[in-house]
Write a protein that holds these residues in place. Structure first.
Motif, PDB file in Angstrom:
ATOM      1  N   LEU A  54      48.864  -4.923 -22.365  1.00 60.54           N
ATOM      2  CA  LEU A  54      50.042  -5.744 -22.662  1.00 60.54           C
ATOM      3  C   LEU A  54      49.608  -6.908 -23.536  1.00 60.54           C
ATOM      4  N   ASP A  55      50.553  -7.466 -24.293  1.00 57.12           N
ATOM      5  CA  ASP A  55      50.182  -8.656 -25.055  1.00 57.12           C
ATOM      6  C   ASP A  55      50.115  -9.854 -24.118  1.00 57.12           C
ATOM      7  N   ALA A  56      49.560 -10.960 -24.614  1.00 58.61           N
ATOM      8  CA  ALA A  56      49.280 -12.116 -23.767  1.00 58.61           C
ATOM      9  C   ALA A  56      50.545 -12.673 -23.126  1.00 58.61           C
ATOM     10  N   ASP A  57      51.625 -12.780 -23.896  1.00 57.80           N
ATOM     11  CA  ASP A  57      52.864 -13.322 -23.349  1.00 57.80           C
ATOM     12  C   ASP A  57      53.390 -12.454 -22.206  1.00 57.80           C
ATOM     13  N   ALA A  58      53.309 -11.136 -22.373  1.00 61.18           N
ATOM     14  CA  ALA A  58      53.782 -10.233 -21.332  1.00 61.18           C
ATOM     15  C   ALA A  58      52.940 -10.369 -20.061  1.00 61.18           C
ATOM     16  N   ILE A  59      51.632 -10.531 -20.226  1.00 59.44           N
ATOM     17  CA  ILE A  59      50.750 -10.711 -19.071  1.00 59.44           C
ATOM     18  C   ILE A  59      51.094 -11.999 -18.340  1.00 59.44           C
ATOM     19  N   VAL A  60      51.256 -13.082 -19.081  1.00 61.91           N
ATOM     20  CA  VAL A  60      51.592 -14.369 -18.463  1.00 61.91           C
ATOM     21  C   VAL A  60      52.913 -14.272 -17.716  1.00 61.91           C
ATOM     22  N   ASN A  61      53.896 -13.630 -18.314  1.00 58.54           N
ATOM     23  CA  ASN A  61      55.199 -13.502 -17.662  1.00 58.54           C
ATOM     24  C   ASN A  61      55.127 -12.641 -16.407  1.00 58.54           C
ATOM     25  N   ARG A  62      54.371 -11.537 -16.472  1.00 55.93           N
ATOM     26  CA  ARG A  62      54.248 -10.658 -15.306  1.00 55.93           C
ATOM     27  C   ARG A  62      53.569 -11.393 -14.150  1.00 55.93           C
ATOM     28  N   LEU A  63      52.477 -12.085 -14.443  1.00 51.14           N
ATOM     29  CA  LEU A  63      51.760 -12.810 -13.395  1.00 51.14           C
ATOM     30  C   LEU A  63      52.620 -13.920 -12.801  1.00 51.14           C
ATOM     31  N   THR A  64      53.273 -14.682 -13.673  1.00 51.84           N
ATOM     32  CA  THR A  64      54.098 -15.797 -13.195  1.00 51.84           C
ATOM     33  C   THR A  64      55.256 -15.295 -12.352  1.00 51.84           C
ATOM     34  N   ASP A  65      55.914 -14.233 -12.803  1.00 54.59           N
ATOM     35  CA  ASP A  65      57.012 -13.658 -12.020  1.00 54.59           C
ATOM     36  C   ASP A  65      56.546 -13.294 -10.620  1.00 54.59           C
ATOM     37  N   ARG A  66      55.389 -12.657 -10.531  1.00 49.77           N
ATOM     38  CA  ARG A  66      54.900 -12.189  -9.236  1.00 49.77           C
ATOM     39  C   ARG A  66      54.525 -13.362  -8.328  1.00 49.77           C
ATOM     40  N   VAL A  67      53.830 -14.361  -8.877  1.00 51.80           N
ATOM     41  CA  VAL A  67      53.440 -15.513  -8.054  1.00 51.80           C
ATOM     42  C   VAL A  67      54.680 -16.281  -7.598  1.00 51.80           C
ATOM     43  N   GLN A  68      55.663 -16.426  -8.477  1.00 54.93           N
ATOM     44  CA  GLN A  68      56.897 -17.097  -8.069  1.00 54.93           C
ATOM     45  C   GLN A  68      57.612 -16.311  -6.975  1.00 54.93           C
ATOM     46  N   GLU A  69      57.564 -14.985  -7.057  1.00 59.55           N
ATOM     47  CA  GLU A  69      58.161 -14.151  -6.019  1.00 59.55           C
ATOM     48  C   GLU A  69      57.462 -14.381  -4.680  1.00 59.55           C
ATOM     49  N   LEU A  70      56.126 -14.449  -4.698  1.00 62.40           N
ATOM     50  CA  LEU A  70      55.358 -14.684  -3.476  1.00 62.40           C
ATOM     51  C   LEU A  70      55.645 -16.072  -2.906  1.00 62.40           C
ATOM     52  N   LEU A  71      55.804 -17.059  -3.778  1.00 62.17           N
ATOM     53  CA  LEU A  71      56.166 -18.397  -3.310  1.00 62.17           C
ATOM     54  C   LEU A  71      57.528 -18.397  -2.626  1.00 62.17           C
ATOM     55  N   ARG A  72      58.470 -17.636  -3.189  1.00 68.69           N
ATOM     56  CA  ARG A  72      59.806 -17.550  -2.578  1.00 68.69           C
ATOM     57  C   ARG A  72      59.749 -16.820  -1.241  1.00 68.69           C
ATOM     58  N   ASP A  73      58.952 -15.741  -1.178  1.00 71.51           N
ATOM     59  CA  ASP A  73      58.915 -14.912   0.029  1.00 71.51           C
ATOM     60  C   ASP A  73      58.124 -15.559   1.166  1.00 71.51           C
ATOM     61  N   PHE A  74      57.021 -16.196   0.837  1.00 70.01           N
ATOM     62  CA  PHE A  74      56.108 -16.690   1.868  1.00 70.01           C
ATOM     63  C   PHE A  74      55.981 -18.214   1.893  1.00 70.01           C
ATOM     64  N   GLY A  75      56.576 -18.888   0.926  1.00 73.51           N
ATOM     65  CA  GLY A  75      56.522 -20.340   0.888  1.00 73.51           C
ATOM     66  C   GLY A  75      55.242 -20.850   0.261  1.00 73.51           C
ATOM     67  N   PRO A  76      55.215 -22.130  -0.072  1.00 75.18           N
ATOM     68  CA  PRO A  76      54.015 -22.711  -0.677  1.00 75.18           C
ATOM     69  C   PRO A  76      52.984 -23.070   0.395  1.00 75.18           C
ATOM     70  N   PRO A  77      51.769 -22.549   0.313  1.00 80.14           N
ATOM     71  CA  PRO A  77      50.724 -22.929   1.263  1.00 80.14           C
ATOM     72  C   PRO A  77      50.126 -24.271   0.844  1.00 80.14           C
ATOM     73  N   TRP A  78      50.658 -25.351   1.377  1.00 77.47           N
ATOM     74  CA  TRP A  78      50.239 -26.686   0.948  1.00 77.47           C
ATOM     75  C   TRP A  78      48.787 -26.939   1.301  1.00 77.47           C
ATOM     76  N   ARG A  79      48.077 -27.580   0.416  1.00 78.78           N
ATOM     77  CA  ARG A  79      46.699 -27.979   0.688  1.00 78.78           C
ATOM     78  C   ARG A  79      46.688 -29.122   1.700  1.00 78.78           C
ATOM     79  N   PRO A  80      45.659 -29.200   2.551  1.00 81.70           N
ATOM     80  CA  PRO A  80      45.614 -30.240   3.589  1.00 81.70           C
ATOM     81  C   PRO A  80      45.738 -31.639   2.987  1.00 81.70           C
ATOM     82  N   GLY A  81      46.664 -32.408   3.526  1.00 83.69           N
ATOM     83  CA  GLY A  81      46.827 -33.798   3.118  1.00 83.69           C
ATOM     84  C   GLY A  81      47.676 -34.018   1.894  1.00 83.69           C
ATOM     85  N   ALA A  82      48.041 -32.937   1.171  1.00 84.03           N
ATOM     86  CA  ALA A  82      48.737 -33.108  -0.105  1.00 84.03           C
ATOM     87  C   ALA A  82      50.116 -33.735   0.069  1.00 84.03           C
ATOM     88  N   LEU A  83      50.931 -33.183   0.971  1.00 83.44           N
ATOM     89  CA  LEU A  83      52.288 -33.695   1.130  1.00 83.44           C
ATOM     90  C   LEU A  83      52.325 -35.116   1.692  1.00 83.44           C
TER      91      LEU A  83
END
Length: 232
Positions: A54-83
């Protein structure tokens, strides 16, 4: 953002593995570590080298879509102390910028999940010409905040990010996560953000601002009262 505020690296690793395997390739944990702290478009070239046709833009979009999906499904795993730290800094009126090599749409998703308007501005990987370790993103963030970079504190978890922040002239605190960070005269190391407060930032800023070793590190050509804190 990734690795400093949220422990999203496992999500990225999962997205990368699924993408490479969909093209018949193999993606290991060591491969994923090569991408930590790097710009997505640079990472795309490595994935192409592993067989992703795939070209670079397509790779970036595919990866971002998937990570955003995981964030929606499982929530953001906050790093200790961050919030708690973001909450204290916001209540104290400290201007903050989110500086990340992820895309703007993902950065805004994570910023929204914080639960309050923590960041005065966002500088993402698709908003700059040069990825970390180049200082452009940090220089841009300081500009948006209306402050000199040397009046800022940057918090980073990766070597490319630290190099970018130091080169910008900011005081830098490294908080290692996936990859160990070596001790250096150019930045302070905290093992975690857990238990850290505004007073801790003030102490680091006061101790660092006049040291001669604050001379900026030049990035690889290839690749205080009311201090400003930039998180990456």
């Amino acid at each position: 953002m990734d690795g400093t505020i949220v422990d999203s690296e496992p999500y990225w690793m999962r997205a990368e593995t699924e993408l490479v395997e969909s093209f018949g390739g193999v993606w290991t944990h060591s491969d994923g570590m090569l991408l930590v702290g790097s710009g997505l478009w640079g990472s795309a070239s490595i994935l192409q080298g592993r067989g992703v046709a795939l070209d670079a833009d397509a790779i970036v979009n595919r990866l971002t879509d998937r990570v955003q999906e995981l964030l929606r499904d499982f929530g953001p795993p906050w790093r200790p102390g961050a919030l708690p730290l973001l909450t204290e800094l916001k209540r104290a009126g400290v201007p903050m910028a989110l500086v990340t090599m992820s895309t703007e749409r993902m950065a805004r998703q994570v910023a929204d999940l914080v639960g309050f308007a923590a960041f005065d501005t966002i500088v993402a990987g698709d908003m700059v010409t040069n990825s970390k370790p180049h200082p452009e993103a940090y220089l841009s963030a300081a500009g948006h905040l209306g402050v000199d970079p040397d009046r800022c504190i940057a918090v980073e978890d990766s070597l490319p990010g630290i190099a970018a922040a130091v080169a910008s002239g900011a005081v830098v605190i490294g908080v290692p996560h996936m990859i160990p960070l070596p001790a250096s005269a150019h930045y302070d190391l905290w093992p975690t953000l857990s238990g850290r407060t505004l007073a801790g930032f003030t102490a680091v800023f006061g101790a660092r601002r006049d040291r001669p070793e604050r001379t900026p590190i030049q990035p690889d050509s290839e690749s205080a009262d009311n201090e400003d804190v930039s998180n990456a």
